[in-house]
Structure formats: structure tokens, C-alpha cells
Scaffold this motif. Structure first.
Motif, mmCIF file in Angstrom:
data_model
loop_
_atom_site.group_PDB
_atom_site.id
_atom_site.type_symbol
_atom_site.label_atom_id
_atom_site.label_comp_id
_atom_site.label_asym_id
_atom_site.label_seq_id
_atom_site.Cartn_x
_atom_site.Cartn_y
_atom_site.Cartn_z
ATOM 1 N N PHE A 249 -15.328 1.450 19.745
ATOM 2 C CA PHE A 249 -14.728 2.752 20.017
ATOM 3 C C PHE A 249 -13.521 2.938 19.097
ATOM 4 C CE2 PHE A 249 -12.543 5.978 22.662
ATOM 5 C CZ PHE A 249 -13.619 6.827 22.900
ATOM 6 N N PRO A 250 -13.376 4.106 18.430
ATOM 7 C CA PRO A 250 -12.289 4.317 17.471
ATOM 8 C C PRO A 250 -10.904 4.195 18.108
ATOM 9 C CG PRO A 250 -13.989 5.973 17.171
ATOM 10 C CD PRO A 250 -14.323 5.243 18.441
ATOM 11 N N LEU A 251 -10.005 3.555 17.392
ATOM 12 C CA LEU A 251 -8.601 3.422 17.774
ATOM 13 C C LEU A 251 -7.757 4.024 16.663
ATOM 14 C CD1 LEU A 251 -6.466 2.067 19.765
ATOM 15 C CD2 LEU A 251 -6.463 0.171 18.123
ATOM 16 N N ILE A 252 -7.080 5.120 16.948
ATOM 17 C CA ILE A 252 -6.260 5.759 15.920
ATOM 18 C C ILE A 252 -4.841 5.194 15.955
ATOM 19 C CG2 ILE A 252 -7.621 7.881 15.989
ATOM 20 C CD1 ILE A 252 -5.143 9.164 17.427
ATOM 21 N N ALA A 253 -4.166 5.246 14.810
ATOM 22 C CA ALA A 253 -2.770 4.817 14.701
ATOM 23 C C ALA A 253 -1.931 5.989 14.195
ATOM 24 C CB ALA A 253 -2.667 3.617 13.765
ATOM 25 N N THR A 254 -0.648 5.753 13.987
ATOM 26 C CA THR A 254 0.248 6.846 13.602
ATOM 27 C C THR A 254 -0.122 7.487 12.270
ATOM 28 O OG1 THR A 254 1.801 5.261 12.631
ATOM 29 C CG2 THR A 254 2.178 5.889 14.912
ATOM 30 N N ASN A 255 -0.785 6.719 11.387
ATOM 31 C CA ASN A 255 -1.194 7.288 10.097
ATOM 32 C C ASN A 255 -2.236 8.383 10.248
ATOM 33 O OD1 ASN A 255 -3.018 4.896 10.737
ATOM 34 N ND2 ASN A 255 -4.149 5.869 9.072
ATOM 35 N N CYS A 256 -2.864 8.468 11.419
ATOM 36 C CA CYS A 256 -3.899 9.475 11.668
ATOM 37 C C CYS A 256 -3.318 10.816 12.115
ATOM 38 C CB CYS A 256 -4.881 8.974 12.721
ATOM 39 S SG CYS A 256 -5.781 7.477 12.249
ATOM 40 N N ILE A 257 -2.006 10.854 12.339
ATOM 41 C CA ILE A 257 -1.349 12.092 12.764
ATOM 42 C C ILE A 257 -0.738 12.739 11.518
ATOM 43 C CG2 ILE A 257 0.219 13.136 14.420
ATOM 44 C CD1 ILE A 257 -2.045 11.316 15.591
ATOM 45 N N LYS A 258 -1.341 13.838 11.080
ATOM 46 C CA LYS A 258 -0.948 14.480 9.822
ATOM 47 C C LYS A 258 -0.368 15.867 10.085
ATOM 48 C CE LYS A 258 -3.044 11.274 7.232
ATOM 49 N NZ LYS A 258 -2.295 10.336 6.384
ATOM 50 N N ASP A 259 0.634 16.232 9.293
ATOM 51 C CA ASP A 259 1.185 17.583 9.385
ATOM 52 C C ASP A 259 0.132 18.635 9.036
ATOM 53 O OD1 ASP A 259 3.716 16.721 10.122
ATOM 54 O OD2 ASP A 259 4.401 16.536 8.048
ATOM 55 N N SER A 260 -0.847 18.250 8.238
ATOM 56 C CA SER A 260 -1.844 19.197 7.740
ATOM 57 C C SER A 260 -3.015 19.408 8.690
ATOM 58 C CB SER A 260 -2.387 18.709 6.394
ATOM 59 O OG SER A 260 -2.956 17.414 6.527
ATOM 60 N N SER A 261 -3.046 18.702 9.826
ATOM 61 C CA SER A 261 -4.204 18.792 10.713
ATOM 62 C C SER A 261 -3.772 18.980 12.165
ATOM 63 C CB SER A 261 -5.066 17.530 10.588
ATOM 64 O OG SER A 261 -6.186 17.596 11.436
ATOM 65 N N ILE A 262 -4.468 19.872 12.870
ATOM 66 C CA ILE A 262 -4.175 20.094 14.286
ATOM 67 C C ILE A 262 -4.549 18.872 15.113
ATOM 68 C CG2 ILE A 262 -4.697 21.529 16.298
ATOM 69 C CD1 ILE A 262 -5.380 23.785 14.460
ATOM 70 N N TYR A 263 -5.662 18.237 14.742
ATOM 71 C CA TYR A 263 -6.177 17.094 15.487
ATOM 72 C C TYR A 263 -6.041 15.820 14.657
ATOM 73 C CZ TYR A 263 -8.222 20.937 18.154
ATOM 74 O OH TYR A 263 -8.397 22.086 18.891
ATOM 75 N N PRO A 264 -6.152 14.648 15.288
ATOM 76 C CA PRO A 264 -6.065 13.399 14.521
ATOM 77 C C PRO A 264 -7.168 13.328 13.471
ATOM 78 C CG PRO A 264 -5.968 12.958 16.889
ATOM 79 C CD PRO A 264 -6.354 14.389 16.735
ATOM 80 N N VAL A 265 -6.851 12.711 12.328
ATOM 81 C CA VAL A 265 -7.852 12.455 11.300
ATOM 82 C C VAL A 265 -8.226 10.976 11.374
ATOM 83 C CG1 VAL A 265 -6.996 14.289 9.807
ATOM 84 C CG2 VAL A 265 -6.100 11.992 9.528
ATOM 85 N N PHE A 266 -9.480 10.690 11.148
ATOM 86 C CA PHE A 266 -9.946 9.301 11.226
ATOM 87 C C PHE A 266 -9.749 8.650 9.863
ATOM 88 C CE2 PHE A 266 -10.798 10.290 15.283
ATOM 89 C CZ PHE A 266 -11.892 9.741 15.923
ATOM 90 N N GLU A 267 -8.581 8.066 9.661
ATOM 91 C CA GLU A 267 -8.211 7.474 8.379
ATOM 92 C C GLU A 267 -7.781 6.027 8.610
ATOM 93 O OE1 GLU A 267 -5.854 9.812 5.427
ATOM 94 O OE2 GLU A 267 -4.358 8.254 5.805
ATOM 95 N N ASN A 268 -8.510 5.107 7.980
ATOM 96 C CA ASN A 268 -8.214 3.668 8.134
ATOM 97 C C ASN A 268 -8.126 3.270 9.608
ATOM 98 O OD1 ASN A 268 -7.998 3.363 5.300
ATOM 99 N ND2 ASN A 268 -5.869 4.037 5.362
ATOM 100 N N ILE A 269 -9.105 3.732 10.376
ATOM 101 C CA ILE A 269 -9.064 3.449 11.812
ATOM 102 C C ILE A 269 -9.599 2.051 12.111
ATOM 103 C CG2 ILE A 269 -9.266 5.861 12.483
ATOM 104 C CD1 ILE A 269 -12.231 5.315 13.093
ATOM 105 N N ARG A 270 -9.203 1.544 13.271
ATOM 106 C CA ARG A 270 -9.727 0.287 13.783
ATOM 107 C C ARG A 270 -10.611 0.595 14.998
ATOM 108 N NH1 ARG A 270 -4.195 -2.370 14.970
ATOM 109 N NH2 ARG A 270 -3.721 -0.163 15.290
ATOM 110 N N TYR A 271 -11.168 -0.446 15.593
ATOM 111 C CA TYR A 271 -12.082 -0.248 16.717
ATOM 112 C C TYR A 271 -11.734 -1.197 17.850
ATOM 113 C CZ TYR A 271 -14.730 2.297 13.203
ATOM 114 O OH TYR A 271 -15.098 3.176 12.226
ATOM 115 N N ILE A 272 -12.098 -0.792 19.067
ATOM 116 C CA ILE A 272 -11.878 -1.626 20.234
ATOM 117 C C ILE A 272 -13.187 -1.742 21.015
ATOM 118 C CG2 ILE A 272 -9.424 -1.094 20.451
ATOM 119 C CD1 ILE A 272 -10.175 0.957 22.598
#
Length: 390
Positions: A36-59
Motif C-alpha cells: 500500500f502506498p506511503l507518501i512522505a512530505t516530498n509528495c506535498i507540492k505547491d503545484s498540486s491540490i492532491y498528493p503526487v506519488f513521487e519516490n513513494i514507499r510501501y507498507i
């Protein structure tokens, strides 16, 4: 006409506008290679309303069920509280991720505040400056939960909240749709390049050469520091890859004394770490020491760009050399070994690619127009200088 209701609105502590703060464990979550995707702070972008899946990890499913104190729900607001405090995004429906440490979820009280409005207010310069003041001088910026009690939010009537929140998000969603279309068009260009130039049957007609055989290369040079400004005076100036966006760079600085120039739609190549990253110049611009401008000869500009992308190994040699601050010289770039296809193959690719690049460029123009309207309108609405009418 001013919006008196907005001007005279009440300021309420953030914590009083929430039903819950979802604060999961402040330590590293156990991860697995897939799950299951685990997002981190790098996924929170000023350019996007929702999280972006960038360099995500999994649980694992077990971790998802048992590790977290509470689950995020649609329309919650994710608030980064460490590293880049104040960055925010909305939680989509369905919720297809979990959030790692250094973020909290804000669940609004819908009787008091509209979730989209609170999201917009938290992104405003007014609130962002307030947040920044809480961690001045701290090596790793950290916005504590207790600080939220001191963050005062302007709260107008619910009808005004909904107008502001819905309009801002409508413009943002249109921008995001355009960005996704441009990403797709970029992928089409990559596929087109591979179709034309990964054919072993035609490669017998090709010859060996170096980059300077097919392109004009301009190495950047920084103008005088006292010529810099951020008020739009002079020529757009890009110092290095820190100015890069997904496709085109974003203007952060201007210069009144431009030196080395790139033309519109030239390839901008980072010549300092990280070496080899690329953007496309949106307009005629000045380039600093961290960049080179590459323009294809004989109407082959797009071909040269994608040839560079497909020869990333040449730049990775520098990035992987162990040097802390890798860079490439003019000679290294000029002498980059390449295979040069026949003129007819290049022309066929270029004719097809121009149509796609034209679409990308025009869509970027629309993105910039919408962004300008949105970013101008928000402070005007927030300070009561503009009003949204039915």
C-alpha cells in the motif's frame, strides 16, 4: 467594490475550526518492497491540490491496519509540520495512500469552515508568512501542534468561504488537467523518437559524430549580481536546474544586463550537479553558469533534445564520478559522441514532433494565464478588494 463581509470577518484559532488533528506516530513507519502506498512530505507540492506519488514507499496490509492511530478521510487537509512546514494538500476520494511522519491531517468542522476555503487560506501568503515566523533560526523547521492554537484564520460567512474555495480549486484543477495532458504529450514524443530511431533496419545508413556536429551550444554566464530583480524588470534569468519545472522553467529572477541567451524552445541543460537534467525555454531568456542552451541545426531542435535524453549515460558518468559538485565543461559537451541518423528520418520525426510540441507550448501558455489569474485573485479576495458575484 470591496467585500465588506470579508473585511470585517472574525479571526479564529485554527484548532477551534477542527474536529480532529490526525497525528500518527512521529517515527519511521516499517516499509516493504511492494504493498500500500506511503507518501512522505516530498509528495506535498505547491503545484498540486492532491498528493503526487513521487519516490513513494510501501507498507504491508498489517502495518496499514495497526500502525496508524487514525485514518485520513476524503476532504481532510494534509499539513506538513516538519522540514517544509506549512505545505498543504487535500485528501482525495478514494484515499489510496497512508501518510508518513512529519505530517498531520486536519479534519474541519463543517459547521464552522469549508474545507476548500481553509485549504486556500493555509496556502495564502498571509498565513504562510505567519507559519514561517514560528521557526525562524531553527536548523530543521518544525511547526508544532501547539503552534496551531496561535494561528488565526479569517472566517467570513459560509457562502463567501464556498465561493473563494470553489473558485480557487476550479482554477487549480484546470491547471492540473493541463499539466497531465502535457505529461502525456511528452510521453508521446518519447515513443515517437523510439519509433523512428530504434530501428536496426535503417540504422545502417547512420553515421558517428559529436553533438556539436548537429547543434549550436551556448554555455551560460551569470550577469552582474546588481542587475538581478524579481519585479519583472528586464529579461527572464535562469541560473540553474533549481529553476526547472516539469517541462519549462519557472521565472524567479530577471536581469537588466543579460549576457548569454537562450532562444524560445531551446533545450536548457544543467551543466552542474545534477548534470544532465533538462527543460525547454518558454521564452527568450538569459542563462547563468549552471546551464547550457542547445539549439538544433537545420530545423532539428526537438530531435536533438530527445537524442540528449536517450544519451543520459554521458551525463551520469559525471554524476556518478564521486565528485560532490559535478559539472561538465564546454569541451565535454561539444565532444559528446552520438549517432546521427539520415536526414529523411530526422525530418519525418521533426514534422510529427512539432505538432505535439506546439500543443504542449500552447497548453503551458494557458497554465500560466490561469495561474496568474488565480494567484492575483486570491489575495484580492482575502483582503476584501474583490468580490465574487453570482
Amino acid at each position: 467594490m470591496g467585500n465588506e463581509s470579508m473585511k470585517n470577518c472574525e479571526f479564529i484559532p485554527l484548532t477551534e475550526l477542527l474536529l480532529e488533528i490526525i497525528d500518527n506516530r512521529g517515527k519511521t513507519c516499517p516499509t516493504v518492497s511492494e504493498g500500500f502506498p506511503l507518501i512522505a512530505t516530498n509528495c506535498i507540492k505547491d503545484s498540486s491540490i492532491y498528493p503526487v506519488f513521487e519516490n513513494i514507499r510501501y507498507i504491508s496490509e498489517e502495518t496499514r491496519k495497526n500502525w496508524f492511530r487514525a485514518e485520513l478521510k476524503p476532504n481532510d487537509i494534509i499539513f506538513v509540520n516538519k522540514g517544509t512546514p506549512g505545505k498543504v494538500c487535500l485528501v482525495p476520494e478514494p484515499v489510496n495512500f497512508c501518510a508518513a511522519q512529519d505530517m498531520v491531517g486536519l479534519r474541519v468542522d463543517p459547521e464552522k469552515i469549508y474545507y476548500k476555503y481553509l485549504y486556500v487560506v493555509l496556502k495564502s501568503d498571509y498565513i504562510q508568512k505567519k507559519i514561517a515566523n514560528f521557526h525562524v533560526g531553527i536548523m530543521i523547521p518544525h511547526f508544532k501542534k501547539s503552534d496551531m492554537e496561535e494561528l488565526l484564520i479569517p472566517v467570513p460567512s459560509m457562502s463567501i468561504q464556498k465561493k473563494i474555495g470553489d473558485l480557487y480549486c476550479l482554477l487549480s484543477e484546470k491547471i492540473e488537467v493541463n499539466n497531465k495532458i502535457n505529461d502525456n504529450l511528452q510521453k508521446q514524443l518519447e515513443l515517437s523518437f523510439d519509433y523512428y530511431f530504434n530501428n536496426p533496419l535503417t540504422s545502417k545508413k547512420w553515421k558517428s559524430g559529436v553533438l556539436s556536429d548537429i547543434a549550436t551550444i551556448t554555455m551560460g554566464q551569470s550577469p552582474s549580481g546588481d542587475s538581478y530583480n524579481n519585479v519583472g524588470d528586464g529579461t527572464p534569468f535562469y541560473q540553474g536546474s533549481t529553476d526547472f519545472g516539469t517541462i519549462f522553467p519557472m521565472i524567479r529572477m530577471y536581469t537588466t544586463a543579460p549576457s548569454r541567451m537562450a532562444e524560445k524552445l531551446d533545450t536548457l541543460l544543467s551543466v552542474r550537479a545534477p548534470v544532465g537534467t533538462m527543460n525547454v525555454s518558454f521564452e527568450k531568456c538569459c542563462i547563468g553558469r549552471g546551464l547550457a542552451a542547445i539549439q538544433g541545426n537545420n530545423d532539428n531542435n526537438i530531435f536533438v533534445r530527445y537524442l540528449l535524453k536517450r544519451n543520459q549515460w554521458y551525463f551520469d558518468n559525471i554524476n556518478n564520478s564521486g565528485t560532490t559538485f559535478g559539472s561538465i565543461t564546454k569541451d565535454y559537451l561539444y565532444k559528446m559522441p552520438i549517432t546521427i541518423p539520415d536526414d529523411m528520418s530526422i525530418k519525418r520525426f521533426e514534422d510529427n514532433a512539432k505538432t505535439l510540441e506546439y500543443q504542449i507550448y500552447n497548453r503551458e501558455k494557458e497554465i500560466r494565464t490561469l495561474s496568474s489569474i488565480r494567484n492575483w485573485l486570491l489575495p484580492m479576495l482575502m483582503n476584501g478588494q474583490a468580490i465574487i458575484v453570482e
